[in-house]
Write a protein that holds these residues in place. Sequence first.
Motif, PDB file in Angstrom:
ATOM      1  N   TYR A  18       0.809  -1.225   0.000  1.00 34.11           N
ATOM      2  CA  TYR A  18       0.000   0.000   0.000  1.00 34.11           C
ATOM      3  C   TYR A  18       0.844   1.279   0.000  1.00 34.11           C
ATOM      4  O   TYR A  18       0.312   2.372   0.217  1.00 34.11           O
ATOM      5  CB  TYR A  18      -0.955  -0.009   1.203  1.00 34.11           C
ATOM      6  N   ILE A  19       2.153   1.149  -0.254  1.00 32.95           N
ATOM      7  CA  ILE A  19       2.995   2.341  -0.376  1.00 32.95           C
ATOM      8  C   ILE A  19       2.489   3.292  -1.472  1.00 32.95           C
ATOM      9  O   ILE A  19       2.501   4.513  -1.271  1.00 32.95           O
ATOM     10  CB  ILE A  19       4.468   1.939  -0.623  1.00 32.95           C
ATOM     11  N   PRO A  20       2.035   2.784  -2.644  1.00 29.36           N
ATOM     12  CA  PRO A  20       1.521   3.717  -3.660  1.00 29.36           C
ATOM     13  C   PRO A  20       0.389   4.608  -3.153  1.00 29.36           C
ATOM     14  O   PRO A  20       0.314   5.786  -3.536  1.00 29.36           O
ATOM     15  CB  PRO A  20       1.038   2.785  -4.776  1.00 29.36           C
ATOM     16  N   ASN A  21      -0.486   4.092  -2.289  1.00 28.78           N
ATOM     17  CA  ASN A  21      -1.556   4.924  -1.735  1.00 28.78           C
ATOM     18  C   ASN A  21      -0.998   6.038  -0.866  1.00 28.78           C
ATOM     19  O   ASN A  21      -1.455   7.190  -0.932  1.00 28.78           O
ATOM     20  CB  ASN A  21      -2.512   4.063  -0.906  1.00 28.78           C
ATOM     21  N   THR A  22       0.017   5.707  -0.056  1.00 27.25           N
ATOM     22  CA  THR A  22       0.632   6.735   0.788  1.00 27.25           C
ATOM     23  C   THR A  22       1.353   7.777  -0.062  1.00 27.25           C
ATOM     24  O   THR A  22       1.283   8.981   0.220  1.00 27.25           O
ATOM     25  CB  THR A  22       1.613   6.092   1.788  1.00 27.25           C
ATOM     26  N   ILE A  23       2.044   7.327  -1.110  1.00 26.89           N
ATOM     27  CA  ILE A  23       2.725   8.259  -2.003  1.00 26.89           C
ATOM     28  C   ILE A  23       1.720   9.203  -2.653  1.00 26.89           C
ATOM     29  O   ILE A  23       1.952  10.414  -2.743  1.00 26.89           O
ATOM     30  CB  ILE A  23       3.529   7.489  -3.072  1.00 26.89           C
ATOM     31  N   LYS A  24       0.589   8.657  -3.093  1.00 24.17           N
ATOM     32  CA  LYS A  24      -0.454   9.496  -3.704  1.00 24.17           C
ATOM     33  C   LYS A  24      -0.979  10.507  -2.691  1.00 24.17           C
ATOM     34  O   LYS A  24      -1.122  11.700  -2.999  1.00 24.17           O
ATOM     35  CB  LYS A  24      -1.593   8.619  -4.215  1.00 24.17           C
ATOM     36  N   LEU A  25      -1.259  10.047  -1.484  1.00 21.34           N
ATOM     37  CA  LEU A  25      -1.768  10.938  -0.440  1.00 21.34           C
ATOM     38  C   LEU A  25      -0.795  12.066  -0.139  1.00 21.34           C
ATOM     39  O   LEU A  25      -1.191  13.235  -0.032  1.00 21.34           O
ATOM     40  CB  LEU A  25      -2.028  10.136   0.843  1.00 21.34           C
ATOM     41  N   ASP A  97     -19.211   5.840  -6.488  1.00 21.54           N
ATOM     42  CA  ASP A  97     -18.305   5.775  -7.645  1.00 21.54           C
ATOM     43  C   ASP A  97     -16.984   6.510  -7.407  1.00 21.54           C
ATOM     44  O   ASP A  97     -16.079   6.433  -8.240  1.00 21.54           O
ATOM     45  CB  ASP A  97     -18.987   6.379  -8.884  1.00 21.54           C
ATOM     46  N   VAL A  98     -16.881   7.228  -6.315  1.00 22.98           N
ATOM     47  CA  VAL A  98     -15.701   8.062  -6.053  1.00 22.98           C
ATOM     48  C   VAL A  98     -14.889   7.443  -4.921  1.00 22.98           C
ATOM     49  O   VAL A  98     -15.412   7.139  -3.849  1.00 22.98           O
ATOM     50  CB  VAL A  98     -16.105   9.501  -5.678  1.00 22.98           C
ATOM     51  N   ASP A  99     -13.598   7.238  -5.172  1.00 21.46           N
ATOM     52  CA  ASP A  99     -12.696   6.695  -4.164  1.00 21.46           C
ATOM     53  C   ASP A  99     -12.512   7.728  -3.051  1.00 21.46           C
ATOM     54  O   ASP A  99     -12.155   8.882  -3.318  1.00 21.46           O
ATOM     55  CB  ASP A  99     -11.342   6.381  -4.814  1.00 21.46           C
ATOM     56  N   ASN A 100     -12.775   7.309  -1.808  1.00 19.99           N
ATOM     57  CA  ASN A 100     -12.672   8.288  -0.718  1.00 19.99           C
ATOM     58  C   ASN A 100     -11.234   8.663  -0.381  1.00 19.99           C
ATOM     59  O   ASN A 100     -10.993   9.464   0.523  1.00 19.99           O
ATOM     60  CB  ASN A 100     -13.401   7.794   0.531  1.00 19.99           C
ATOM     61  N   ILE A 101     -10.263   8.113  -1.122  1.00 19.61           N
ATOM     62  CA  ILE A 101      -8.884   8.577  -0.939  1.00 19.61           C
ATOM     63  C   ILE A 101      -8.771  10.070  -1.260  1.00 19.61           C
ATOM     64  O   ILE A 101      -7.921  10.771  -0.706  1.00 19.61           O
ATOM     65  CB  ILE A 101      -7.904   7.762  -1.820  1.00 19.61           C
ATOM     66  N   TRP A 102      -9.691  10.556  -2.120  1.00 22.41           N
ATOM     67  CA  TRP A 102      -9.664  11.979  -2.467  1.00 22.41           C
ATOM     68  C   TRP A 102     -10.104  12.860  -1.294  1.00 22.41           C
ATOM     69  O   TRP A 102      -9.718  14.017  -1.211  1.00 22.41           O
ATOM     70  CB  TRP A 102     -10.521  12.235  -3.708  1.00 22.41           C
ATOM     71  N   SER A 174      -1.168   8.654   7.977  1.00 19.09           N
ATOM     72  CA  SER A 174      -1.701   7.438   8.595  1.00 19.09           C
ATOM     73  C   SER A 174      -3.093   7.644   9.190  1.00 19.09           C
ATOM     74  O   SER A 174      -3.813   6.667   9.397  1.00 19.09           O
ATOM     75  CB  SER A 174      -0.746   6.942   9.688  1.00 19.09           C
ATOM     76  N   VAL A 175      -3.487   8.908   9.449  1.00 16.05           N
ATOM     77  CA  VAL A 175      -4.796   9.129  10.075  1.00 16.05           C
ATOM     78  C   VAL A 175      -5.943   8.831   9.129  1.00 16.05           C
ATOM     79  O   VAL A 175      -7.086   8.685   9.569  1.00 16.05           O
ATOM     80  CB  VAL A 175      -4.935  10.577  10.607  1.00 16.05           C
ATOM     81  N   ILE A 181      -9.501   4.377   4.486  1.00 14.82           N
ATOM     82  CA  ILE A 181      -8.514   4.363   3.409  1.00 14.82           C
ATOM     83  C   ILE A 181      -7.347   3.480   3.852  1.00 14.82           C
ATOM     84  O   ILE A 181      -6.823   3.627   4.956  1.00 14.82           O
ATOM     85  CB  ILE A 181      -8.006   5.781   3.096  1.00 14.82           C
ATOM     86  N   THR A 182      -6.959   2.555   2.995  1.00 13.86           N
ATOM     87  CA  THR A 182      -5.862   1.643   3.336  1.00 13.86           C
ATOM     88  C   THR A 182      -4.552   2.178   2.791  1.00 13.86           C
ATOM     89  O   THR A 182      -4.370   2.279   1.577  1.00 13.86           O
ATOM     90  CB  THR A 182      -6.124   0.236   2.758  1.00 13.86           C
ATOM     91  N   GLU A 183      -3.667   2.568   3.693  1.00 13.26           N
ATOM     92  CA  GLU A 183      -2.321   3.013   3.318  1.00 13.26           C
ATOM     93  C   GLU A 183      -1.327   2.160   4.100  1.00 13.26           C
ATOM     94  O   GLU A 183      -1.665   1.052   4.497  1.00 13.26           O
ATOM     95  CB  GLU A 183      -2.148   4.517   3.546  1.00 13.26           C
ATOM     96  N   ILE A 184      -0.120   2.648   4.312  1.00 12.87           N
ATOM     97  CA  ILE A 184       0.921   1.819   4.913  1.00 12.87           C
ATOM     98  C   ILE A 184       0.508   1.267   6.273  1.00 12.87           C
ATOM     99  O   ILE A 184       0.587   0.055   6.516  1.00 12.87           O
ATOM    100  CB  ILE A 184       2.232   2.616   5.046  1.00 12.87           C
ATOM    101  N   ALA A 185       0.065   2.152   7.174  1.00  9.36           N
ATOM    102  CA  ALA A 185      -0.260   1.714   8.535  1.00  9.36           C
ATOM    103  C   ALA A 185      -1.417   0.721   8.546  1.00  9.36           C
ATOM    104  O   ALA A 185      -1.350  -0.322   9.199  1.00  9.36           O
ATOM    105  CB  ALA A 185      -0.580   2.929   9.409  1.00  9.36           C
TER     106      ALA A 185
END
Length: 236
Positions: A18-25, A97-102, A174-175, A181-185
């Motif tokens: 999940y490093i790519p998600n953290t990098i995007k964030l 339809d929208v990823d809540n990572i945004w 990480s919060v 949202i699934t990131e590194i932590a």
Amino acid sequence: MGFNSDYFWECLRSGIIYIPNTIKLVFISLLTGFIFGTIIALIRVYKVPVINKVLAIFVTVYQGVPIVVALLLYNLLFMLEFNNLAKFLNLSKTVKDVDNIWVGIFALTLTAICSMSEVIRGALLSIDKGQDEAGYSVGLTKVQTIRRIIVPQMVPVAIPMMINNIVGLIKASSVVMAIGITEIAAGAIIPGSRTYSFFEGYAAAALIYWTFTVLIEYLAGRLRKHTGKFKRSSYD
């Protein structure tokens, strides 16, 4: 409580996925925060009427809001109002339809904008005002003076504070697990959901974040050397 090394490596692999998600964030927020933070800093340092005071109030107030509170507030607004907004704009998308990572990116971006604006503003204020006058005296416009004289001197001053903010933003990312949202932590503790043993997962997440921090510090050191040479050459 024993430490299971095999389980630790499983958690580490899960977190790395999940490093790519953290990098995007982090880096979308960082880039946007740097651009708008620089604009805000310039407006405040050069005291643009009205807008200067509005932005000063915004930065002061927003910095007093904990990021997790802002994140949960934005997520609630997103879930409650997105469908109405999409309908108003004649969009076919719904909240599903929208990823809540945004939502996480939005919350981190506002935090980055405020922190970066203060970093840039402090660096700009450290430059002697005579530098502006020197630029005007040789026929440079205000924009040319900022670009050719102020910014080259401001960058070396701003870098250490910017690095602190970047590291803080990496850790603050990480919060976003608070809104699913699934990131590194969050990724590192996924294996713990099977055994309810989370120690190895959090240790794995800490190792990944520490590695990120070391890499950022190394790159910052190289950048400081480069800008230091540039700064010295400008006085030769």
